[in-house]
Write a protein that holds these residues in place. Sequence first.
Motif, PDB file in Angstrom:
ATOM      1  N   PRO A  71       0.828  -1.208   0.000  1.00 60.51           N
ATOM      2  CA  PRO A  71       0.000   0.000   0.000  1.00 60.51           C
ATOM      3  C   PRO A  71       0.862   1.257   0.000  1.00 60.51           C
ATOM      4  N   PRO A  72       0.552   2.210  -0.864  1.00 57.27           N
ATOM      5  CA  PRO A  72       1.368   3.428  -0.927  1.00 57.27           C
ATOM      6  C   PRO A  72       1.042   4.379   0.221  1.00 57.27           C
ATOM      7  N   ARG A  73       2.055   5.125   0.632  1.00 56.01           N
ATOM      8  CA  ARG A  73       1.799   6.191   1.590  1.00 56.01           C
ATOM      9  C   ARG A  73       1.081   7.337   0.879  1.00 56.01           C
ATOM     10  N   ARG A  74       0.472   8.202   1.662  1.00 57.01           N
ATOM     11  CA  ARG A  74      -0.308   9.286   1.071  1.00 57.01           C
ATOM     12  C   ARG A  74       0.540  10.131   0.133  1.00 57.01           C
ATOM     13  N   VAL A  75       1.757  10.470   0.549  1.00 52.66           N
ATOM     14  CA  VAL A  75       2.615  11.313  -0.276  1.00 52.66           C
ATOM     15  C   VAL A  75       2.987  10.612  -1.572  1.00 52.66           C
ATOM     16  N   GLU A  76       3.115   9.293  -1.528  1.00 53.70           N
ATOM     17  CA  GLU A  76       3.474   8.546  -2.736  1.00 53.70           C
ATOM     18  C   GLU A  76       2.344   8.558  -3.754  1.00 53.70           C
ATOM     19  N   ARG A  77       1.149   8.285  -3.287  1.00 61.06           N
ATOM     20  CA  ARG A  77       0.041   8.267  -4.249  1.00 61.06           C
ATOM     21  C   ARG A  77      -0.282   9.652  -4.790  1.00 61.06           C
ATOM     22  N   ARG A  78      -0.119  10.666  -3.951  1.00 60.16           N
ATOM     23  CA  ARG A  78      -0.360  12.024  -4.428  1.00 60.16           C
ATOM     24  C   ARG A  78       0.720  12.448  -5.422  1.00 60.16           C
ATOM     25  N   THR A  79       1.940  12.024  -5.201  1.00 63.99           N
ATOM     26  CA  THR A  79       3.032  12.390  -6.119  1.00 63.99           C
ATOM     27  C   THR A  79       2.788  11.800  -7.505  1.00 63.99           C
ATOM     28  N   VAL A  80       2.404  10.528  -7.568  1.00 58.73           N
ATOM     29  CA  VAL A  80       2.116   9.917  -8.864  1.00 58.73           C
ATOM     30  C   VAL A  80       0.956  10.643  -9.537  1.00 58.73           C
ATOM     31  N   ALA A  81      -0.090  10.920  -8.783  1.00 56.65           N
ATOM     32  CA  ALA A  81      -1.261  11.594  -9.357  1.00 56.65           C
ATOM     33  C   ALA A  81      -0.907  12.981  -9.883  1.00 56.65           C
ATOM     34  N   GLU A  82      -0.115  13.705  -9.136  1.00 62.71           N
ATOM     35  CA  GLU A  82       0.280  15.043  -9.580  1.00 62.71           C
ATOM     36  C   GLU A  82       1.147  14.966 -10.830  1.00 62.71           C
ATOM     37  N   GLY A  83       2.023  13.948 -10.888  1.00 59.70           N
ATOM     38  CA  GLY A  83       2.844  13.766 -12.076  1.00 59.70           C
ATOM     39  C   GLY A  83       2.000  13.482 -13.304  1.00 59.70           C
ATOM     40  N   VAL A  84       0.976  12.643 -13.144  1.00 61.21           N
ATOM     41  CA  VAL A  84       0.071  12.355 -14.259  1.00 61.21           C
ATOM     42  C   VAL A  84      -0.681  13.623 -14.664  1.00 61.21           C
ATOM     43  N   GLY A  85      -1.066  14.422 -13.682  1.00 58.35           N
ATOM     44  CA  GLY A  85      -1.743  15.672 -13.994  1.00 58.35           C
ATOM     45  C   GLY A  85      -0.868  16.609 -14.815  1.00 58.35           C
ATOM     46  N   LEU A  86       0.390  16.702 -14.449  1.00 59.27           N
ATOM     47  CA  LEU A  86       1.325  17.534 -15.214  1.00 59.27           C
ATOM     48  C   LEU A  86       1.492  17.003 -16.632  1.00 59.27           C
ATOM     49  N   LEU A  87       1.554  15.692 -16.762  1.00 55.82           N
ATOM     50  CA  LEU A  87       1.687  15.089 -18.083  1.00 55.82           C
ATOM     51  C   LEU A  87       0.443  15.360 -18.921  1.00 55.82           C
ATOM     52  N   ALA A  88      -0.723  15.270 -18.298  1.00 53.36           N
ATOM     53  CA  ALA A  88      -1.976  15.545 -19.008  1.00 53.36           C
ATOM     54  C   ALA A  88      -2.047  17.000 -19.468  1.00 53.36           C
ATOM     55  N   ASP A  89      -1.355  17.875 -18.744  1.00 47.55           N
ATOM     56  CA  ASP A  89      -1.302  19.294 -19.116  1.00 47.55           C
ATOM     57  C   ASP A  89      -0.249  19.580 -20.181  1.00 47.55           C
ATOM     58  N   GLY A  90       0.500  18.558 -20.573  1.00 48.75           N
ATOM     59  CA  GLY A  90       1.558  18.752 -21.558  1.00 48.75           C
ATOM     60  C   GLY A  90       2.863  19.262 -20.981  1.00 48.75           C
ATOM     61  N   ARG A  91       3.037  19.192 -19.667  1.00 45.13           N
ATOM     62  CA  ARG A  91       4.246  19.695 -18.995  1.00 45.13           C
ATOM     63  C   ARG A  91       5.174  18.507 -18.692  1.00 45.13           C
ATOM     64  N   ARG A  92       5.775  17.973 -19.741  1.00 43.42           N
ATOM     65  CA  ARG A  92       6.517  16.721 -19.665  1.00 43.42           C
ATOM     66  C   ARG A  92       7.703  16.795 -18.719  1.00 43.42           C
ATOM     67  N   LYS A  93       8.512  17.831 -18.822  1.00 43.50           N
ATOM     68  CA  LYS A  93       9.709  17.903 -17.985  1.00 43.50           C
ATOM     69  C   LYS A  93       9.345  17.977 -16.503  1.00 43.50           C
ATOM     70  N   GLU A  94       8.323  18.762 -16.181  1.00 42.77           N
ATOM     71  CA  GLU A  94       7.885  18.849 -14.780  1.00 42.77           C
ATOM     72  C   GLU A  94       7.318  17.514 -14.319  1.00 42.77           C
ATOM     73  N   ALA A  95       6.597  16.838 -15.211  1.00 46.85           N
ATOM     74  CA  ALA A  95       6.050  15.524 -14.883  1.00 46.85           C
ATOM     75  C   ALA A  95       7.168  14.524 -14.597  1.00 46.85           C
ATOM     76  N   ASP A  96       8.201  14.554 -15.430  1.00 50.16           N
ATOM     77  CA  ASP A  96       9.346  13.658 -15.225  1.00 50.16           C
ATOM     78  C   ASP A  96       9.967  13.863 -13.845  1.00 50.16           C
ATOM     79  N   ARG A  97      10.165  15.121 -13.481  1.00 47.67           N
ATOM     80  CA  ARG A  97      10.789  15.422 -12.185  1.00 47.67           C
ATOM     81  C   ARG A  97       9.899  14.981 -11.025  1.00 47.67           C
ATOM     82  N   LYS A  98       8.614  15.245 -11.134  1.00 49.57           N
ATOM     83  CA  LYS A  98       7.687  14.883 -10.060  1.00 49.57           C
ATOM     84  C   LYS A  98       7.623  13.362  -9.900  1.00 49.57           C
ATOM     85  N   LEU A  99       7.463  12.645 -10.985  1.00 50.30           N
ATOM     86  CA  LEU A  99       7.345  11.194 -10.925  1.00 50.30           C
ATOM     87  C   LEU A  99       8.636  10.529 -10.450  1.00 50.30           C
ATOM     88  N   ALA A 100       9.767  11.125 -10.769  1.00 50.75           N
ATOM     89  CA  ALA A 100      11.058  10.568 -10.341  1.00 50.75           C
ATOM     90  C   ALA A 100      11.193  10.564  -8.817  1.00 50.75           C
TER      91      ALA A 100
END
Length: 316
Positions: A71-100
Motif C-alpha cells: 500500500p502506498p503512503r499518502r505522499v506517494e500516491r499524491r506524487t504519482v497523481a500530480e505527475g500524471v496531472g502535469l503530463l496531461a497538461d503537456g508539462r513533460r519535464k515537470e512531470a518527469d521530475r515529479k514522478l522521479a
Amino acid sequence: MTSILTTKMTILTTFLVGSVIGAGVVLTALTQDDIPAETRKRPVPSHVGVDLERRITAFTSGTVAEAAYRPPRRVERRTVAEGVGLLADGRRKEADRKLAEVDFGVRTLTDTATGRRFAEVADLAGEDTRGWGRVYVALDGPARWSVQVPHPVADADSEKLGAGVLTAAPGGVMVLAGAHRRAGEDDAADVAHRRETVFHAVCAELAGRGLPGVQLHGFSDRTESDFDVITATGAGAEGREDARRLARELDKRGFDVCRAWARKCVLEGRTNEQGRLAADEEVPFLHAEFSRSVRSDEKRIGRAVASLRTVVARWA
C-alpha cells in the motif's frame, strides 16, 4: 632455418583460425536463456514503436498476475497523481521530475497499429513488488476522458477492452491497476473499492479536472446468465445519457444488455469508489461489466470496443 620458421608460422596461424572458428560456434550456440536476465529485461527506450495492446497484455499476464502489493503512503500516491496531472497538461519535464520522486518514469511509445503516440507512466523500481500499476496518456492533444481497468487478470481480458478503447479515440488516459485484486492483505489491492491507492489518486486527479470516465469490469457467465453486458452509472447519475447511448450501441451489435437504471442488475457499481468520487465531482462515470464469453472472443471484444468508442469519441 627459413623452412623451420615458415612451418612454425603455419602452425600458429592454423591454431588461431581454429580458435576463432571455435569461438564463433560457441557464440552462435548462445540462446535467450544464456543471456543474463538483467540484459534481457532492459527497459524499452523512449520513442519506440510497439503494439500497445500486446505491451499492455504482456504486462498484465507477466507482471500483474504475480505481483505483490505494498500500500502506498499518502505522499506517494499524491506524487504519482500530480505527475500524471502535469503530463496531461503537456508539462513533460515537470512531470518527469515529479514522478522521479517516487521512482516512476515516462516513456514515449508509438502504437504500431494506429501510428498514435502515448506516454507510458510506469514504476521503474518495483512493478512486481509495489503493484501500483501504470497510466497511459494519449499525446495527440489535451486529455479529455479516462478508461479505467481496476481488476486486470481477475477480470480476465478486461485490459484488452481498455487498450482497445484507449486507441480508438483521441484524448484518452488509461489507468491500469498493477496487482491482482486479491494480492494485498484485507483486500488492499482491490482498487475499485479502496481510496488509499495510486489508482484512485490518479482517477481523482482526472475527475478533479472534469474528465469523464468509463470503468471496465468482467463477470462470470453464471453470474448474470441472461445478459452479455451490464451498464450502470455507479453512485451518480451524471453519465446517464452516455450510458443510454452505450446500451443502444451495444444492442445494435448484438449484445444483450442489462440497464441498471431501468431494472435490477446483479452488478451495478454503486459501491465503486471511483464512481462515488465522480458523483461528488458531478462528472460523468460509466460502469460497464462484460461477461466472460464476451471477453474471451476477439470478435466480440472488437464489437464491444466499437460500442464504447461511440461514447468516448463524444467526450474527446
